[in-house]
Design a protein around this motif. Structure first.
Motif, PDB file in Angstrom:
ATOM      1  N   GLY A   1     -12.594   1.805  -9.048  1.00  0.00           N
ATOM      2  CA  GLY A   1     -12.319   2.978  -8.220  1.00  0.00           C
ATOM      3  C   GLY A   1     -11.775   2.717  -6.836  1.00  0.00           C
ATOM      4  O   GLY A   1     -11.887   3.578  -5.959  1.00  0.00           O
ATOM      5  N   PHE A   2     -11.171   1.555  -6.588  1.00  0.00           N
ATOM      6  CA  PHE A   2     -10.505   1.341  -5.303  1.00  0.00           C
ATOM      7  C   PHE A   2      -9.317   2.296  -5.217  1.00  0.00           C
ATOM      8  O   PHE A   2      -8.586   2.496  -6.194  1.00  0.00           O
ATOM      9  CB  PHE A   2     -10.023  -0.103  -5.168  1.00  0.00           C
ATOM     10  CG  PHE A   2     -11.095  -1.070  -4.779  1.00  0.00           C
ATOM     11  CD1 PHE A   2     -11.266  -1.449  -3.456  1.00  0.00           C
ATOM     12  CD2 PHE A   2     -11.954  -1.607  -5.741  1.00  0.00           C
ATOM     13  CE1 PHE A   2     -12.263  -2.344  -3.083  1.00  0.00           C
ATOM     14  CE2 PHE A   2     -12.950  -2.503  -5.387  1.00  0.00           C
ATOM     15  CZ  PHE A   2     -13.107  -2.869  -4.059  1.00  0.00           C
ATOM     16  N   LYS A   3      -9.102   2.862  -4.036  1.00  0.00           N
ATOM     17  CA  LYS A   3      -8.000   3.809  -3.868  1.00  0.00           C
ATOM     18  C   LYS A   3      -7.748   4.071  -2.391  1.00  0.00           C
ATOM     19  O   LYS A   3      -8.591   3.804  -1.529  1.00  0.00           O
ATOM     20  CB  LYS A   3      -8.300   5.126  -4.573  1.00  0.00           C
ATOM     21  CG  LYS A   3      -9.533   5.856  -4.049  1.00  0.00           C
ATOM     22  CD  LYS A   3      -9.796   7.123  -4.844  1.00  0.00           C
ATOM     23  CE  LYS A   3     -11.069   7.821  -4.372  1.00  0.00           C
ATOM     24  NZ  LYS A   3     -11.324   9.065  -5.144  1.00  0.00           N
ATOM     25  N   GLY A   4      -6.579   4.627  -2.138  1.00  0.00           N
ATOM     26  CA  GLY A   4      -6.271   5.050  -0.783  1.00  0.00           C
ATOM     27  C   GLY A   4      -6.985   6.344  -0.453  1.00  0.00           C
ATOM     28  O   GLY A   4      -7.234   7.168  -1.336  1.00  0.00           O
ATOM     29  N   ASP A   5      -7.315   6.502   0.805  1.00  0.00           N
ATOM     30  CA  ASP A   5      -8.042   7.697   1.257  1.00  0.00           C
ATOM     31  C   ASP A   5      -7.103   8.592   2.052  1.00  0.00           C
ATOM     32  O   ASP A   5      -6.946   8.441   3.260  1.00  0.00           O
ATOM     33  CB  ASP A   5      -9.245   7.277   2.104  1.00  0.00           C
ATOM     34  CG  ASP A   5     -10.183   8.441   2.401  1.00  0.00           C
ATOM     35  OD1 ASP A   5      -9.828   9.580   2.070  1.00  0.00           O
ATOM     36  OD2 ASP A   5     -11.266   8.198   2.964  1.00  0.00           O
ATOM     37  N   TRP A   6      -6.481   9.541   1.370  1.00  0.00           N
ATOM     38  CA  TRP A   6      -5.564  10.452   2.044  1.00  0.00           C
ATOM     39  C   TRP A   6      -6.288  11.388   3.001  1.00  0.00           C
ATOM     40  O   TRP A   6      -5.755  11.775   4.046  1.00  0.00           O
ATOM     41  CB  TRP A   6      -4.799  11.284   1.012  1.00  0.00           C
ATOM     42  CG  TRP A   6      -3.678  10.557   0.349  1.00  0.00           C
ATOM     43  CD1 TRP A   6      -3.616  10.143  -0.958  1.00  0.00           C
ATOM     44  CD2 TRP A   6      -2.444  10.140   0.948  1.00  0.00           C
ATOM     45  NE1 TRP A   6      -2.437   9.489  -1.201  1.00  0.00           N
ATOM     46  CE2 TRP A   6      -1.686   9.474  -0.051  1.00  0.00           C
ATOM     47  CE3 TRP A   6      -1.907  10.260   2.226  1.00  0.00           C
ATOM     48  CZ2 TRP A   6      -0.419   8.941   0.199  1.00  0.00           C
ATOM     49  CZ3 TRP A   6      -0.647   9.730   2.472  1.00  0.00           C
ATOM     50  CH2 TRP A   6       0.078   9.081   1.474  1.00  0.00           C
ATOM     51  N   LYS A   7      -7.509  11.786   2.655  1.00  0.00           N
ATOM     52  CA  LYS A   7      -8.204  12.817   3.427  1.00  0.00           C
ATOM     53  C   LYS A   7      -8.622  12.332   4.805  1.00  0.00           C
ATOM     54  O   LYS A   7      -8.813  13.143   5.718  1.00  0.00           O
ATOM     55  CB  LYS A   7      -9.435  13.305   2.657  1.00  0.00           C
ATOM     56  CG  LYS A   7      -9.085  14.018   1.360  1.00  0.00           C
ATOM     57  CD  LYS A   7     -10.337  14.513   0.655  1.00  0.00           C
ATOM     58  CE  LYS A   7      -9.989  15.251  -0.633  1.00  0.00           C
ATOM     59  NZ  LYS A   7     -11.202  15.726  -1.334  1.00  0.00           N
TER      60      LYS A   7
ATOM     61  N   PRO B   1      -3.286   1.245   3.284  1.00  0.00           N
ATOM     62  CA  PRO B   1      -2.567   0.194   2.555  1.00  0.00           C
ATOM     63  C   PRO B   1      -2.823  -1.226   3.035  1.00  0.00           C
ATOM     64  O   PRO B   1      -3.030  -2.129   2.213  1.00  0.00           O
ATOM     65  CB  PRO B   1      -1.096   0.604   2.744  1.00  0.00           C
ATOM     66  CG  PRO B   1      -1.141   2.087   2.839  1.00  0.00           C
ATOM     67  CD  PRO B   1      -2.402   2.390   3.609  1.00  0.00           C
ATOM     68  N   ILE B   2      -2.835  -1.460   4.354  1.00  0.00           N
ATOM     69  CA  ILE B   2      -2.942  -2.846   4.801  1.00  0.00           C
ATOM     70  C   ILE B   2      -4.326  -3.434   4.506  1.00  0.00           C
ATOM     71  O   ILE B   2      -4.445  -4.594   4.099  1.00  0.00           O
ATOM     72  CB  ILE B   2      -2.580  -2.992   6.293  1.00  0.00           C
ATOM     73  CG1 ILE B   2      -2.433  -4.475   6.643  1.00  0.00           C
ATOM     74  CG2 ILE B   2      -3.610  -2.292   7.193  1.00  0.00           C
ATOM     75  CD1 ILE B   2      -1.737  -4.728   7.954  1.00  0.00           C
ATOM     76  N   SER B   3      -5.380  -2.640   4.668  1.00  0.00           N
ATOM     77  CA  SER B   3      -6.723  -3.158   4.407  1.00  0.00           C
ATOM     78  C   SER B   3      -6.954  -3.351   2.914  1.00  0.00           C
ATOM     79  O   SER B   3      -7.507  -4.372   2.486  1.00  0.00           O
ATOM     80  CB  SER B   3      -7.766  -2.207   4.996  1.00  0.00           C
ATOM     81  OG  SER B   3      -7.585  -2.094   6.393  1.00  0.00           O
TER      82      SER B   3
ATOM     83  N   GLY C   1       9.277 -13.539 -13.040  1.00  0.00           N
ATOM     84  CA  GLY C   1       9.917 -12.713 -12.024  1.00  0.00           C
ATOM     85  C   GLY C   1       8.950 -12.249 -10.950  1.00  0.00           C
ATOM     86  O   GLY C   1       7.789 -12.675 -10.904  1.00  0.00           O
ATOM     87  N   THR C   2       9.431 -11.374 -10.110  1.00  0.00           N
ATOM     88  CA  THR C   2       8.666 -10.870  -8.967  1.00  0.00           C
ATOM     89  C   THR C   2       8.362  -9.386  -9.142  1.00  0.00           C
ATOM     90  O   THR C   2       9.223  -8.627  -9.586  1.00  0.00           O
ATOM     91  CB  THR C   2       9.453 -11.066  -7.661  1.00  0.00           C
ATOM     92  OG1 THR C   2       9.755 -12.454  -7.497  1.00  0.00           O
ATOM     93  CG2 THR C   2       8.658 -10.585  -6.457  1.00  0.00           C
ATOM     94  N   VAL C   3       7.145  -8.996  -8.812  1.00  0.00           N
ATOM     95  CA  VAL C   3       6.787  -7.579  -8.839  1.00  0.00           C
ATOM     96  C   VAL C   3       6.194  -7.193  -7.487  1.00  0.00           C
ATOM     97  O   VAL C   3       5.702  -8.042  -6.734  1.00  0.00           O
ATOM     98  CB  VAL C   3       5.787  -7.242  -9.963  1.00  0.00           C
ATOM     99  CG1 VAL C   3       6.390  -7.533 -11.331  1.00  0.00           C
ATOM    100  CG2 VAL C   3       4.489  -8.006  -9.778  1.00  0.00           C
ATOM    101  N   TYR C   4       6.237  -5.899  -7.212  1.00  0.00           N
ATOM    102  CA  TYR C   4       5.720  -5.369  -5.953  1.00  0.00           C
ATOM    103  C   TYR C   4       4.662  -4.317  -6.263  1.00  0.00           C
ATOM    104  O   TYR C   4       4.831  -3.492  -7.162  1.00  0.00           O
ATOM    105  CB  TYR C   4       6.860  -4.769  -5.127  1.00  0.00           C
ATOM    106  CG  TYR C   4       7.957  -5.758  -4.830  1.00  0.00           C
ATOM    107  CD1 TYR C   4       7.883  -6.605  -3.727  1.00  0.00           C
ATOM    108  CD2 TYR C   4       9.064  -5.876  -5.678  1.00  0.00           C
ATOM    109  CE1 TYR C   4       8.876  -7.538  -3.479  1.00  0.00           C
ATOM    110  CE2 TYR C   4      10.057  -6.802  -5.430  1.00  0.00           C
ATOM    111  CZ  TYR C   4       9.963  -7.623  -4.330  1.00  0.00           C
ATOM    112  OH  TYR C   4      10.950  -8.561  -4.083  1.00  0.00           O
ATOM    113  N   ILE C   5       3.570  -4.359  -5.506  1.00  0.00           N
ATOM    114  CA  ILE C   5       2.445  -3.457  -5.748  1.00  0.00           C
ATOM    115  C   ILE C   5       2.184  -2.621  -4.502  1.00  0.00           C
ATOM    116  O   ILE C   5       2.149  -3.139  -3.385  1.00  0.00           O
ATOM    117  CB  ILE C   5       1.163  -4.252  -6.096  1.00  0.00           C
ATOM    118  CG1 ILE C   5       1.406  -5.152  -7.309  1.00  0.00           C
ATOM    119  CG2 ILE C   5      -0.007  -3.309  -6.355  1.00  0.00           C
ATOM    120  CD1 ILE C   5       0.297  -6.158  -7.524  1.00  0.00           C
ATOM    121  N   ASP C   6       2.004  -1.321  -4.701  1.00  0.00           N
ATOM    122  CA  ASP C   6       1.558  -0.442  -3.631  1.00  0.00           C
ATOM    123  C   ASP C   6       0.034  -0.492  -3.618  1.00  0.00           C
ATOM    124  O   ASP C   6      -0.617   0.055  -4.512  1.00  0.00           O
ATOM    125  CB  ASP C   6       2.041   0.989  -3.885  1.00  0.00           C
ATOM    126  CG  ASP C   6       1.657   1.940  -2.759  1.00  0.00           C
ATOM    127  OD1 ASP C   6       0.836   1.548  -1.900  1.00  0.00           O
ATOM    128  OD2 ASP C   6       2.174   3.071  -2.740  1.00  0.00           O
TER     129      ASP C   6
END
Length: 286
Positions: A87-93, A114-116, A150-155
């Motif tokens: 359940g890791f996720k960004g906190d928009w609120k 995102p950075i943390s 190859g290379t991948v990018y993750i948000d």
């Protein structure tokens, strides 16, 4: 020891200045440096955080223990474990809150910016055998992973793998419709650059929380890492001004004016200096 809402320990401990200009970045992981910076600012126990992170790594490693190749399948398994199962996720609120910036709070709450989240994710990726790097992307922190094919990018905000077209849209959304994705934007940033960005995010969060003293500690770390950063000196001047340390603020504003005489904010700073000097003289007379 628990942190309060602003990321301050109830009984602060005294930390030595462990983040400085001459630090050997190669001697520490990105997460170790972030936790060291947090410990200096808040008094958070580094050992306590390391224990919590060690448990997190045990969980992640158990999910990929049967996958020996550093490929997309193993990466997706890891991301599913972190973002879906745990359940890791960004906190928009509460995006700009201190609790979403401090890595220890993000680890315990499983919510953050995102950075943390990215710093934590990079540690998990490296501990499971991946070559992972951070990018201070225009729209927010991105994690770059070098796979066998190859290379991948993750948000790190949502754990999604993003392609070049999606990254292009992020750039245009942040910099304007005429902006374009360039190869330089996809280059991995140095540990020093990422740590500076992390501490800057912490500083901004403390400013929004009106905790100017801890914002000033963040500024102090940034200036230890780069003592001649005129823009950070300017920002420290504004913090000093809010704390009514007018002479220190004037000194910082004067330094910035000398270093960046053509900057558009110079005239404002000159007015601020005059106003603070006038107030100081008026107080002296009375």
């Amino acid at each position: 020891m628990e942190l309060d809402e602003l990321g301050v320990v109830e009984q602060p401990v005294v930390n030595t200045s462990i983040i400085h200009e001459a630090i050997d970045y190669s001697a520490f992981s990105l997460l170790q440096l972030a936790s060291m910076a947090e410990a200096e600012i808040t008094g958070q126990s580094i050992l306590q955080f390391q224990d919590s992170m060690r448990l997190q790594l045990i969980i992640v490693k158990s999910q990929v223990r049967n996958k020996t190749e550093q490929n997309l399948d193993k990466l997706q398994t890891l991301l599913n474990s972190v973002y879906h199962d745990q359940g890791f996720k960004g906190d928009w609120k509460a995006f700009f809150k201190v609790k979403n910036a401090l890595v220890s709070k993000v680890l315990s709450r499983r919510k953050g910016v995102p950075i943390s989240l990215g710093i934590l994710l990079i540690e998990m990726l490296k501990e499971t055998g991946f070559s992972a790097f951070g990018i201070c992307f225009p729209s927010g922190f991105i994690v770059k992973v070098e796979l066998e094919n190859g290379t991948v990018y993750i948000d790190p905000f949502n754990g999604d793998i993003v392609d070049i077209q999606q990254l292009e849209l992020k750039v245009r959304g942040q910099l304007g419709n005429h902006a374009r994705l360039t190869p330089e934007m996809l280059q991995a940033d140095s540990t020093e650059t990422i740590i500076k960005r992390y501490v800057s995010v912490l500083k901004a969060a403390y400013i929004q929380a009106e905790n100017i003293e801890l914002a000033l500690l963040c500024s102090d770390i940034l200036l230890r890492l780069d003592p001649e950063d005129a823009f950070e000196v300017r920002d420290r001047g504004f913090l000093f001004q809010q704390l009514d340390c007018f002479q220190l603020a004037c000194n910082d504003f004067t330094y910035f004016i000398e270093q960046c005489p053509e900057d558009p904010i110079v005239n404002l700073l000159k007015r601020q200096i005059k106003q603070m000097n006038d107030e100081h003289n008026a107080q002296t007379i009375h």
